[in-house]
Enzyme design. Structure first.
Site, PDB file in Angstrom:
ATOM      1  N   HIS A  41     109.297  35.547 -23.988  1.00 41.67           N
ATOM      2  CA  HIS A  41     108.381  34.588 -24.610  1.00 41.67           C
ATOM      3  C   HIS A  41     108.834  33.177 -24.296  1.00 41.67           C
ATOM      4  CE1 HIS A  41     106.176  37.661 -26.667  1.00 41.67           C
ATOM      5  NE2 HIS A  41     107.309  38.201 -27.067  1.00 41.67           N
ATOM      6  N   HIS A  73     111.766  45.249 -24.381  1.00 38.45           N
ATOM      7  CA  HIS A  73     111.270  45.879 -25.614  1.00 38.45           C
ATOM      8  C   HIS A  73     111.024  47.377 -25.456  1.00 38.45           C
ATOM      9  CE1 HIS A  73     110.749  41.942 -27.124  1.00 38.45           C
ATOM     10  NE2 HIS A  73     109.647  41.648 -26.468  1.00 38.45           N
ATOM     11  N   CYS A  95     115.987  47.516 -22.892  1.00 36.09           N
ATOM     12  CA  CYS A  95     117.360  47.172 -23.280  1.00 36.09           C
ATOM     13  C   CYS A  95     118.095  48.439 -23.741  1.00 36.09           C
ATOM     14  CB  CYS A  95     117.308  46.162 -24.415  1.00 36.09           C
ATOM     15  SG  CYS A  95     118.927  45.855 -25.118  1.00 36.09           S
ATOM     16  N   HIS A 123     104.657  44.331 -32.964  1.00 38.04           N
ATOM     17  CA  HIS A 123     105.685  43.958 -31.986  1.00 38.04           C
ATOM     18  C   HIS A 123     105.837  45.067 -30.944  1.00 38.04           C
ATOM     19  CE1 HIS A 123     109.526  42.737 -30.267  1.00 38.04           C
ATOM     20  NE2 HIS A 123     109.321  41.546 -30.808  1.00 38.04           N
ATOM     21  N   GLU A 125     108.278  46.153 -29.243  1.00 35.25           N
ATOM     22  CA  GLU A 125     109.414  47.076 -29.385  1.00 35.25           C
ATOM     23  C   GLU A 125     109.088  48.165 -30.411  1.00 35.25           C
ATOM     24  OE1 GLU A 125     113.323  45.345 -30.436  1.00 35.25           O
ATOM     25  OE2 GLU A 125     113.492  47.111 -31.717  1.00 35.25           O
ATOM     26  N   THR A 161     115.033  45.942 -33.681  1.00 39.29           N
ATOM     27  CA  THR A 161     116.365  45.377 -33.390  1.00 39.29           C
ATOM     28  C   THR A 161     116.476  43.900 -33.761  1.00 39.29           C
ATOM     29  OG1 THR A 161     115.704  44.880 -31.135  1.00 39.29           O
ATOM     30  CG2 THR A 161     116.868  46.965 -31.478  1.00 39.29           C
TER      31      THR A 161
END
Ligand code: SF4
Length: 576
Positions: A41, A73, A95, A123, A125, A161
Site C-alpha cells: 500500500h 498477504h 509471507c 483484509h 490476508e 497478523t
C-alpha cells in the site's frame, strides 16, 4: 532538528521478500509480470513497479500468460489453483508468517475444529486465511460479531497478523468466557507488535512523531493512532510535500517511524528533510557543521579522501614515506570515476537519495568541467613520473569510463554473456576495488621499485579494504539499486548473505594483516589492517541492526574505514 529513528521502520520481512520476488520476476520473466492485487500500500513504490513493467492483476482471467506474484498477504488455495490453471507461472510471495497461520487453521479444520479469525473481514490476508479453513472459518472484528456466535465447542482462535494486541486480547477473552474450551493462538506478527511498542517508546522521548507511509495503508494509520494514544502529536507523511515544516520547527526532537510497506528511499528522503529543518533552539553552528559534512559526502569529497588515504596506507605499508602527489592521484582518480559514473547513472541515485541526484543534475556541467581538469592534472603528474605509471593510470581511466558502456567485443560477450562490465552480477565493487588498489599501490609502485612480493601483498590488502568499503555502501543502496535492475552483490545475494561474505572477507583481511608483517613481506605498519578489520566487524554489526533512514550516518561511518586504517599505519610507521 534532532531526529530519532525507530529501529523497526519500513519494509517488514514479508513485504521485502515479496518485493524482491517481484523485482526478480520483472528482470527474468516470463513476461508480462503481474502482482495479484497491489503488492504493497504505497503509491510511489507501486508507480515504480509499474515503470518496470509489473502490472496489477485484479481479476483472474480464463486464460493468461506470463508471471503472477502472490503478495505477502497470501490468497485462498482455490485462487492460487485458478491462477495456475489459467496458464500463469505463479510465484508465491506469501509471507512465511502468514503461511504459518494458514497451516494452523488448515490442520485444525481437518481435525474438525471451527476456526475464529480475529481481524478485518475485508483484509486480503484474512480472506486468504479464511480460504484455508475448509468452510469452518468465522471472522470476528468486534463485539457485535461475538454476539452472533452460536454453539462453539471445539474451536480455535487465531488473529490477523497485523491485528492490534489489545483488541485481540480483549475479543479472544470475550469469546473464551462465552464458550469455554477454545484454544487461542496469538498469531500477531512480532514485526507489527515491535513496531507499535517502539512507537510508544518513541512517543515518550520525542515531542512529535512523523509516520512515513501510504495514507491508505492500514498499518501506517495504526502507527499514527498508537502515537496519538500515547499522548504525542503525530503527522502522517506520504511524500515530502506533506511535511508540515512550520509546525515541526517548534520542536527540538522528532521521532520517525514508517509503515511496513514504506520503502527505504522514502524514509531517507523524509529524514533528510526533517534534519534540515531548524528545530527550536538548535544552535546555528551544529546545523552548519551537519550541512558541511553532508556537502562533502554529496560531492564525493569523502570518496576522494578515502581513496587518497588508501594511497597513503599503501605507501606506508610498502615502507615508503607517503607522497602527497600519489595520494592526490589516487584520490583524484576515484573522484573522477565516481562522479562520472554517478552522472551517467542517476536513476538509482534518484531512488536512494533524490536530493543528491537533483544536486548532481543541477550542476552536471560543473561536475564535468572539474572532472576534466582533475583528469588532466593526475595524468600529467603520473606521466611526469614515468611512462609506465602514466600509461597504467590512463588505462585505468579508460577502463573506468567504459565500465557502464556496452563496450565488450562480441567474442567476449559470447563467452561471458555480458556486453558491459556493469552487467556482471556483483561485479561493480570487484572492479572498483581492483582499480583503487592499482592507483593506490601499483601506479606509484612502478616508480618506487618495491619488491614484487611486497607490492602484491599491499595490492591485495588495499583491494580488500576498498572492496569491503564498497559492498557496505552497496548494502545502503540495495532497494534503489534493485528497482533499477542493478545487479550489485546485495541485490543479487540479499543483504544478509552480503554481510556474511563481508564478515568472511574481513577475517581474511585480518589474518593477512598479521601474517604478511610476521613473515617479513611487509613492514609492521601493515598491521593497521588488523585494526581496520576490528572496525569493519563493528560496522557489519551496526549494519545488521540498522534501520532505514540512517543511510547518511552509516555512509559517514563507512567512509571512516580507510582514513582510520591509514592513520594507524602512519602512527605505527612513525613510532617504529
Ligand atoms: S507484517 Fe509480519 S506477517 Fe505481515 S507480511 Fe510483514 S512480516 Fe509477514
Amino acid at each position: 532538528m534532532k531526529v530519532v529513528l525507530a529501529k523497526k521502520a519500513g519494509f517488514c520481512m514479508g513485504v521485502r521478500r515479496a518485493m524482491q520476488l517481484a523485482l526478480k520476476a520483472a528482470r527474468t520473466g516470463p513476461h508480462p509480470v503481474f502482482t495479484y492485487g497491489p503488492l504493497i500500500h504505497n503509491p510511489q513504490a507501486l508507480d515504480l513497479l509499474k515503470s518496470l513493467g509489473v502490472e496489477i492483476l485484479k481479476d483472474i482471467p480464463e486464460k493468461g500468460e506470463g508471471t503472477v506474484i502472490i503478495r505477502a498477504h497470501g490468497v485462498p488455495p482455490e485462487e492460487k489453483s485458478r491462477l495456475i490453471n489459467a496458464g500463469f507461472k505463479v510465484i508465491d510471495g506469501t509471507c512465511p508468517r502468514v503461511i504459518k497461520v494458514q497451516k494452523i487453521v488448515q490442520r485444525h479444520a481437518e481435525d474438525g475444529y471451527r476456526i475464529i479469525i480475529i481481524g478485518d473481514k475485508d483484509h486480503a490476508e484474512v480472506i486468504g486465511i479464511l480460504g484455508h479453513c475448509r468452510g469452518k472459518g468465522i471472522v470476528v472484528s468486534d463485539l457485535r460479531d461475538i454476539r452472533e456466535l452460536k454453539d462453539l465447542q471445539k474451536y480455535i482462535i487465531v488473529s490477523q497478523t497485523t491485528q492490534e494486541e489489545e483488541t485481540f486480547e480483549f475479543l479472544s477473552q470475550e469469546i473464551v468466557e462465552l464458550f469455554p474450551g477454545g484454544q487461542v493462538f496469538n498469531t500477531i506478527c512480532n514485526a507489527t507488535h515491535n513496531r507499535q511498542a517502539e512507537v510508544r517508546r518513541l512517543a515518550a522521548e520525542a515531542e512529535a512523531i512523523v509516520v512515513v507511509g501510504g495514507k491508505n495503508s492500514a498499518n501506517t494509520n495504526r502507527l499514527a493512532m498508537v502515537a496519538r494514544e500515547a499522548g504525542c502529536q503525530a503527522y502522517l507523511v506520504e511524500t515530502e510535500s506533506d511535511i508540515p515544516r512550520e509546525e515541526l520547527s517548534q520542536f527540538r526532537r522528532v521521532g520517525v517511524t514508517a509503515g511496513a510497506s514504506t520503502p527505504n528511499w522514502m524514509i531517507n528522503r523524509i529524514v533528510r528533510i526533517l534534519e534540515d529543518i531548524r528545530g527550536k533552539g538548535e544552535p546555528f553552528f551544529f546545523r552548519w557543521l551537519r550541512r558541511a559534512i553532508r556537502m562533502a559526502v554529496e560531492i564525493n569529497l569523502a570518496v576522494a579522501l578515502s581513496a587518497a588515504l588508501l594511497g597513503v596506507f599503501a605507501q606506508t605499508a610498502l615502507g615508503q614515506d607517503p607522497s602527497l602527489t600519489w595520494a592526490f592521484v589516487a584520490g583524484g582518480y576515484a573522484w573522477v570515476m565516481h562522479t562520472i559514473n554517478r552522472l551517467f547513472d542517476l536513476e538509482s541515485l534518484k531512488l536512494n537519495d533524490p536530493l543528491r541526484a537533483a544536486f548532481f543534475e543541477r550542476h552536471r556541467l560543473c561536475f564535468y568541467l572539474v572532472a576534466a581538469l582533475v583528469t588532466g592534472a593526475i595524468l600529467s603528474l603520473a606521466f611526469r613520473a614515468g611512462s609506465l605509471p602514466g600509461g597504467l593510470l590512463l588505462t585505468l581511466l579508460l577502463l573506468g569510463s567504459l565500465y557502464g558502456f556496452q563496450a565488450l567485443p562480441p567474442p567476449l560477450k559470447h563467452l561471458l554473456g555480458y556486453r558491459a562490465l556493469k552487467e556482471v552480477p556483483g561485479g561493480k565493487m570487484f572492479f572498483v576495488a581492483l582499480a583503487w588498489a592499482a592507483t593506490a599501490a601499483v601506479v606509484p609502485g612502478l616508480t618506487l621499485g618495491p619488491r614484487p612480493s611486497a607490492l602484491a601483498g599491499v595490492f591485495v590488502l588495499a583491494a580488500l579494504l576498498a572492496y569491503l568499503r564498497g559492498i557496505l555502501l552497496e548494502v545502503l543502496e540495495v532497494q534503489g539499486d534493485g528497482f533499477v535492475g542493478k545487479e550489485t552483490l546485495p541485490v543479487f545475494l540479499g543483504e544478509e548473505k552480503t554481510l556474511t561474505i563481508a564478515r568472511w572477507i574481513t577475517g581474511v583481511l585480518m589474518v593477512l594483516g598479521l601474517i604478511l608483517p610476521a613473515m617479513g613481506i611487509l613492514p609492521p605498519s601493515a598491521l593497521a589492517v588488523f585494526a581496520g578489520g576490528i572496525y569493519l566487524l563493528f560496522l557489519i554489526r551496526v549494519f545488521a541492526q540498522r534501520n532505514p533512514g540512517q543511510s547518511f550516518r552509516l555512509e559517514i561511518l563507512v567512509e571512516g574505514l580507510i582514513p582510520l586504517t591509514s592513520a594507524i599505519s602512519l602512527a605505527i610507521a612513525l613510532y617504529l
